[in-house]
Design a protein around this motif. Structure first.
Motif, PDB file in Angstrom:
ATOM      1  N   VAL A  50     -37.468  -9.630  -0.774  1.00 26.96           N
ATOM      2  CA  VAL A  50     -38.459  -9.139   0.167  1.00 26.96           C
ATOM      3  C   VAL A  50     -38.081  -9.507   1.601  1.00 26.96           C
ATOM      4  O   VAL A  50     -37.462 -10.543   1.857  1.00 26.96           O
ATOM      5  N   ALA A  51     -38.426  -8.630   2.542  1.00 27.05           N
ATOM      6  CA  ALA A  51     -38.412  -8.924   3.972  1.00 27.05           C
ATOM      7  C   ALA A  51     -39.815  -8.708   4.504  1.00 27.05           C
ATOM      8  O   ALA A  51     -40.558  -7.851   4.009  1.00 27.05           O
ATOM      9  N   ASP A  52     -40.181  -9.479   5.516  1.00 27.01           N
ATOM     10  CA  ASP A  52     -41.497  -9.289   6.102  1.00 27.01           C
ATOM     11  C   ASP A  52     -41.535  -7.958   6.854  1.00 27.01           C
ATOM     12  O   ASP A  52     -40.526  -7.490   7.396  1.00 27.01           O
ATOM     13  N   TRP A  53     -42.712  -7.348   6.908  1.00 28.03           N
ATOM     14  CA  TRP A  53     -42.845  -6.015   7.481  1.00 28.03           C
ATOM     15  C   TRP A  53     -42.295  -5.899   8.903  1.00 28.03           C
ATOM     16  O   TRP A  53     -41.549  -4.958   9.211  1.00 28.03           O
ATOM     17  N   PRO A  54     -42.567  -6.817   9.821  1.00 31.48           N
ATOM     18  CA  PRO A  54     -42.059  -6.650  11.188  1.00 31.48           C
ATOM     19  C   PRO A  54     -40.538  -6.667  11.301  1.00 31.48           C
ATOM     20  O   PRO A  54     -39.991  -6.178  12.293  1.00 31.48           O
ATOM     21  N   ALA A  91     -38.271  -4.863  -5.290  1.00 32.66           N
ATOM     22  CA  ALA A  91     -37.401  -4.887  -4.120  1.00 32.66           C
ATOM     23  C   ALA A  91     -38.164  -4.309  -2.943  1.00 32.66           C
ATOM     24  O   ALA A  91     -38.526  -3.135  -2.946  1.00 32.66           O
ATOM     25  N   ARG A  92     -38.401  -5.143  -1.933  1.00 35.39           N
ATOM     26  CA  ARG A  92     -39.121  -4.723  -0.723  1.00 35.39           C
ATOM     27  C   ARG A  92     -38.284  -5.066   0.491  1.00 35.39           C
ATOM     28  O   ARG A  92     -38.748  -5.654   1.470  1.00 35.39           O
ATOM     29  N   VAL A  93     -36.996  -4.707   0.428  1.00 35.61           N
ATOM     30  CA  VAL A  93     -36.041  -5.074   1.458  1.00 35.61           C
ATOM     31  C   VAL A  93     -34.831  -4.156   1.310  1.00 35.61           C
ATOM     32  O   VAL A  93     -34.590  -3.593   0.234  1.00 35.61           O
ATOM     33  N   ALA A  94     -34.060  -4.010   2.367  1.00 38.75           N
ATOM     34  CA  ALA A  94     -32.769  -3.332   2.266  1.00 38.75           C
ATOM     35  C   ALA A  94     -31.753  -4.286   1.663  1.00 38.75           C
ATOM     36  O   ALA A  94     -31.866  -5.506   1.788  1.00 38.75           O
ATOM     37  N   GLY A  95     -30.735  -3.707   0.996  1.00 38.50           N
ATOM     38  CA  GLY A  95     -29.691  -4.542   0.440  1.00 38.50           C
ATOM     39  C   GLY A  95     -29.265  -4.081  -0.932  1.00 38.50           C
ATOM     40  O   GLY A  95     -29.331  -2.892  -1.263  1.00 38.50           O
ATOM     41  N   SER A  96     -28.865  -5.054  -1.762  1.00 38.49           N
ATOM     42  CA  SER A  96     -28.350  -4.707  -3.085  1.00 38.49           C
ATOM     43  C   SER A  96     -28.338  -5.931  -3.981  1.00 38.49           C
ATOM     44  O   SER A  96     -28.353  -7.075  -3.508  1.00 38.49           O
ATOM     45  N   ALA A  97     -28.285  -5.670  -5.285  1.00 39.89           N
ATOM     46  CA  ALA A  97     -28.145  -6.730  -6.278  1.00 39.89           C
ATOM     47  C   ALA A  97     -27.531  -6.141  -7.533  1.00 39.89           C
ATOM     48  O   ALA A  97     -27.682  -4.947  -7.815  1.00 39.89           O
ATOM     49  N   THR A  98     -26.830  -6.968  -8.287  1.00 39.04           N
ATOM     50  CA  THR A  98     -26.262  -6.551  -9.565  1.00 39.04           C
ATOM     51  C   THR A  98     -27.018  -7.215 -10.702  1.00 39.04           C
ATOM     52  O   THR A  98     -27.530  -8.337 -10.566  1.00 39.04           O
ATOM     53  N   PHE A  99     -27.056  -6.501 -11.848  1.00 42.29           N
ATOM     54  CA  PHE A  99     -27.759  -6.995 -13.034  1.00 42.29           C
ATOM     55  C   PHE A  99     -26.869  -6.794 -14.245  1.00 42.29           C
ATOM     56  O   PHE A  99     -26.365  -5.702 -14.487  1.00 42.29           O
TER      57      PHE A  99
END
Length: 661
Positions: free
Chosen positions: A555-559, A586-594
Motif C-alpha cells: 500500500v501507498a498513502d493516497w497523497p 495491492a493499493r500501490v504501483a509496483g510488482s511482486a512475484t508469487f
C-alpha cells in the motif's frame, strides 16, 4: 467489521459442553479437561514457531466456569477483541473459572481485566485462588490499564478530544471543520483493558489438579482471559559476587536501594566481579547506569526490582518529566556503554500514562557487546528502547508484558544485533520494532519470538534498514492501527537496502481495521509512505492463519500514490488458511512475484488489485507475476499480470478455524 460467531458455537468449537441459562450465562461443564494452547490455537499448528517458554497457556473459555463466555469479536475497543483468541470469560462477584493443570506447577500468571474507576485511575480487587484446600489472594488492579481518546491517550474517561482537528472515523468528519464540533461518545475509544499478575503458589501441584479463580465483590465484574502455569526452579545463588545486600540494599522494598546498587556496581568493576541481587523486592525509582558490568538476579520470579513513577521538579537533560526504574547504558553523547550483561530479575515499573519524552523504560541507552537475558519486564513505558549507534546486543529469553508503548525497539544505528526467544504480550505500540531514524540499522535479526495482543500498531515492525531478518516468529491478535508483520518507509527512517527477509513466521487472527483508511490491513503489510520500497524483500515459508481481512497488503498513502512504488518483493512457499477478504490487496504501483503460495477458505476475490487508483486502459499499475505452484484458485490466470479487481470493502466472511494443512 468481523462477523461474530455465536457464543454457543464458540464454546462448542473450544471443546466445551455448555448449557445456556435464561440470563444468557454460559455454564461450562465441570468435566472440562486441561487444554493447552499457543496463541489460543492448537500448538501443532504453530510448531517450531515463536518462543520456547517455561509455562503452559490455557484459555479461560476452554476451562470450567459458571461465568459468561464473551466473544469472539474483533471489533476494536471491546473486551473480547483484546483477549487472547478474541474470547474470554466474564465473572460476576462470586462466580468462578477453574483450570486443570496440564503439568506440575508451583506458579501461575493470570491475565485479566477489571473496571476502571468512574473518573479514571483504576481500582483494586482481590481474586481468590484456590488449589486443593488452600486459598490465596491475588491482588488485581486496573491502575495500569484503561486508556482513552486519541494518541497519546488519556487516563480520563471524560476527556474531550485530544486533537480536535484530527479525522474522526466514527463521524466521518474533521471536527474542527464543522460547527458545532460533533459530539463524541464518552469514554471515547477505551482500550488497553488487560493486565496480568503473577503468583507463587507456595507448593508444587501435580498435573490434573484444579486451580479455581473466584471473583470478589470489590469489582462489578472480572474478566479472566487466560492462565499460564509454570514449575519455577529454585533461586539461583552466587556467593562469588558483589552482593547488593553488603552495600545496603533493602530486600523488603521499604527503603530506596538505588545508592546500594551504584556502590555494588562500582565495587564489582574495580574487583572484576559480578553483581548479585538475591531474592527480594528492591525499591529503585531512577535509572541505574550500567557500563562494563554483569548483574545477575536469583531468577525473575525471586528478584524483583520495583520502582515508583516520580514527577520531576524540572525536565531532566533527556527531556523526562518523570523518573522511573530502569537499567540504562550511557547515552551515545556520553560515550555509550559496553560489555553489559543483565540476567535473572524482574523490573516492575509504575507507568500509567504515555508521555513520549519520558525515559521510563525498563532497559535503555546504548549497550554495545551486551546481553539481556531472562528478565521479566512489567509496567514500564517500553520494555527495551535502545538508542544507537551501538552494535552486538543480544536480547534473549525475556518476558515483556503490559507496556504502555513498545516492547523492544532497536532505534537509530543498531547493528549486528539479535532479539531471540522473547515473549511479549499486551504492548501499547509495536511489540518488536527496528527504527532506522537518522542512522541506518543493519544486520539485525528478530528470531523465534512470540507476540500476543499488541493493543496498538504492529507485532513486528521494520522501519528502514539494511540486511534485516525476521524469522521463526509467532504473532497473534493485533488489535488496531497495525497488524502482525510490517515494513514501512515511515517516521523519517533510512531507506531499505540490501535484503529484508520475512521467513518461517506464523501469524494468527491478524489484519486489523485501519481507522483512517476505513479498510482492513493484511497480516503482513508493506507501506510506501515517504519513499519507494525497492530492496530485496523475500517473504518465504510464512503461514498466515485466520486472517481477519487480507493475508498480504502492499500500500501507498493516497497523497503519495503516484510518487512511490513497491517493487522487488517476492512471496514463496506460503500457506494462507482463511481470509475475511482477499489473499493479496495491492493499493500501490509496483510488482511482486508469487510461487507456491497455497490458499484456502478465501472470503473474497483472491487479488484485490487497485494499483494507484488511476484505472488506466492498460490495467493496474501493480503487476503480479505467477511463478507457479500457487494452489487454491486464488490467483486465477485472468488476473495476471495486472487486471484491475479493485474492491476495497467487500463483505467480510469469517473463515473457519485453521486446521492442519
Amino acid at each position: 467489521m468481523f462477523l461474530e460467531r455465536s457464543r454457543l458455537a464458540a464454546a462448542v468449537a473450544a471443546g466445551l459442553a455448555i448449557a445456556v441459562g435464561a440470563t444468557g450465562t454460559a455454564y461450562a461443564s465441570e468435566k472440562a479437561q486441561a487444554k493447552v494452547t499457543r496463541a489460543a490455537i492448537d500448538p501443532a499448528l504453530v510448531a517450531g514457531r515463536g518462543a520456547s517458554v517455561a509455562f503452559q497457556e490455557q484459555e479461560a473459555e476452554n476451562a470450567a466456569t459458571n461465568g459468561t463466555v464473551i466473544g469472539p469479536d474483533r471489533t476494536a475497543y471491546t473486551l473480547p477483541a483484546e483477549a487472547s483468541g478474541r474470547t474470554a470469560v466474564k465473572l460476576a462477584p462470586g462466580q468462578w473459572v477453574e483450570f486443570t493443570l496440564p503439568k506440575a506447577a508451583n506458579a501461575i500468571t493470570v491475565r485479566y481485566s477489571i473496571p476502571d474507576a468512574p473518573n479514571g485511575g483504576g481500582i483494586t480487587a482481590p481474586l481468590a485462588v484456590k488449589v486443593r484446600n488452600t486459598t490465596r489472594t491475588l491482588s488485581l488492579t486496573s491502575q495500569y490499564s484503561w486508556l482513552y481518546n486519541q494518541y497519546p491517550f488519556s487516563n480520563d474517561p471524560a476527556a474531550d478530544l485530544l486533537h480536535p482537528d484530527w479525522w474522526i472515523t466514527e463521524c466521518a468528519c474533521v471536527p474542527a471543520a464543522t460547527s458545532p464540533t460533533p459530539a463524541i461518545t464518552k469514554p471515547f475509544r477505551p482500550s488497553h483493558f488487560y493486565d496480568e499478575q503473577r503468583l507463587l503458589l507456595g507448593a508444587t501441584y501435580q498435573a490434573g489438579e484444579k486451580v479455581r479463580l473466584t471473583a470478589s465483590s470489590a469489582a462489578a465484574w472480572t474478566v479472566i482471559d487466560l492462565l499460564d502455569s509454570e514449575l519455577v526452579g529454585a533461586p539461583k545463588i552466587n556467593l562469588l559476587a558483589a552482593n547488593v545486600l553488603l552495600f545496603g540494599a533493602d530486600p523488603t522494598g521499604r527503603r530506596d536501594s538505588a545508592p546500594a546498587f551504584d556502590k555494588a556496581i562500582a565495587f564489582a568493576r574495580k574487583t572484576h566481579l559480578k553483581v548479585y541481587v538475591p531474592p527480594g523486592v528492591f525499591q529503585v525509582n531512577r535509572h541505574i547506569v550500567v557500563d562494563d558490568v554483569t548483574i545477575e538476579g536469583a531468577g525473575n520470579w525471586y528478584t524483583i526490582i520495583k520502582g515508583r513513577s516520580i514527577a520531576l521538579p524540572a525536565p531532566a537533560p533527556d527531556n523526562s518529566v518523570h523518573s522511573g526504574v530502569g537499567f540504562y547504558g550511557k547515552y551515545v553523547a556520553d560515550g555509550g556503554s559496553r560489555n553489559v550483561h543483565l540476567s535473572g530479575f524482574a523490573i516492575e515499573g509504575d507507568v500509567r500514562e504515555r508521555i513520549d519524552t519520558d525515559q521510563v523504560n525498563g532497559i535503555g541507552g546504548a549497550m554495545t557487546d551486551s546481553t539481556i537475558d531472562g528478565l521479566y519486564i512489567h509496567h514500564t513505558k517500553v520494555g527495551l528502547w535502545f538508542d544507537g549507534p551501538m552494535s552486538n546486543v543480544r536480547v534473549t529469553n525475556n518476558v515483556i508484558v503490559d507496556q504502555i508503548a513498545d516492547g523492544l525497539n532497536f532505534h537509530t544505528g543498531v547493528t549486528n544485533s539479535v532479539a531471540r526467544n522473547n515473549f511479549l504480550r499486551n504492548t501499547g505500540d509495536d511489540a518488536l520494532a527496528m527504527w532506522a531514524e537518522g542512522t541506518t540499522n543493519a544486520n539485525n535479526t528478530f528470531d523465534h519470538n512470540t507476540v500476543q495482543t499488541p493493543v496498538l500498531a504492529n507485532g513486528i515492525a521494520i522501519y528502514g534498514g539494511t540486511d534485516i531478518t525476521v524469522s521463526g516468529n509467532l504473532i497473534a491478535d493485533p488489535i488496531r492501527e497495525g497488524s502482525a508483520l510490517h515494513a514501512g518507509s515511515r517516521f523519517g527512517a533510512q531507506p531499505f537496502a540490501g535484503h529484508l527477509w520475512f521467513t518461517d513466521n506464523t501469524t494468527v487472527r491478524a489484519g486489523t481495521y485501519e481507522l483512517n483508511w476505513n479498510i482492513g490491513l493484511g497480516a503482513i503489510w508493506l507501506y510506501a509512505l515517504e519513499r519507494n520500497i525497492d530492496a530485496d524483500i523475500q517473504v518465504v515459508g510464512d503461514n498466515f492463519l485466520d486472517n481477519t481481512y487480507n493475508a498480504v497488503m502492499l500500500v501507498a498513502d493516497w497523497p503519495v500514490k503516484d510518487l512511490y512504488s513497491i517493487t522487488n518483493t517476492h512471496f514463496k512457499n506460503i500457506k494462507v488458511d482463511g481470509t475475511g477478504t482477499s489473499v493479496l490487496s495491492a493499493r500501490v504501483a509496483g510488482s511482486a512475484t508469487f510461487e507456491n503460495v497455497d490458499a484456502r477458505n478465501v472470503g473474497a476475490v483472491g487479488v484485490n488489485n487497485c494499483g494507484s487508483f488511476n484505472f488506466t486502459p492498460a490495467g493496474s499499475e501493480f503487476k503480479v507475476a505467477d511463478l507457479g505452484g500457487n494452489d487454491g484458485g486464488w490467483l486465477a490466470p485472468w488476473m495476471i499480470p495486472n487486471t484491475i479487481t479493485c474492491n476495497d470493502r467487500p463483505p467480510v466472511v469469517a473463515p473457519p478455524a485453521p486446521s492442519t494443512w
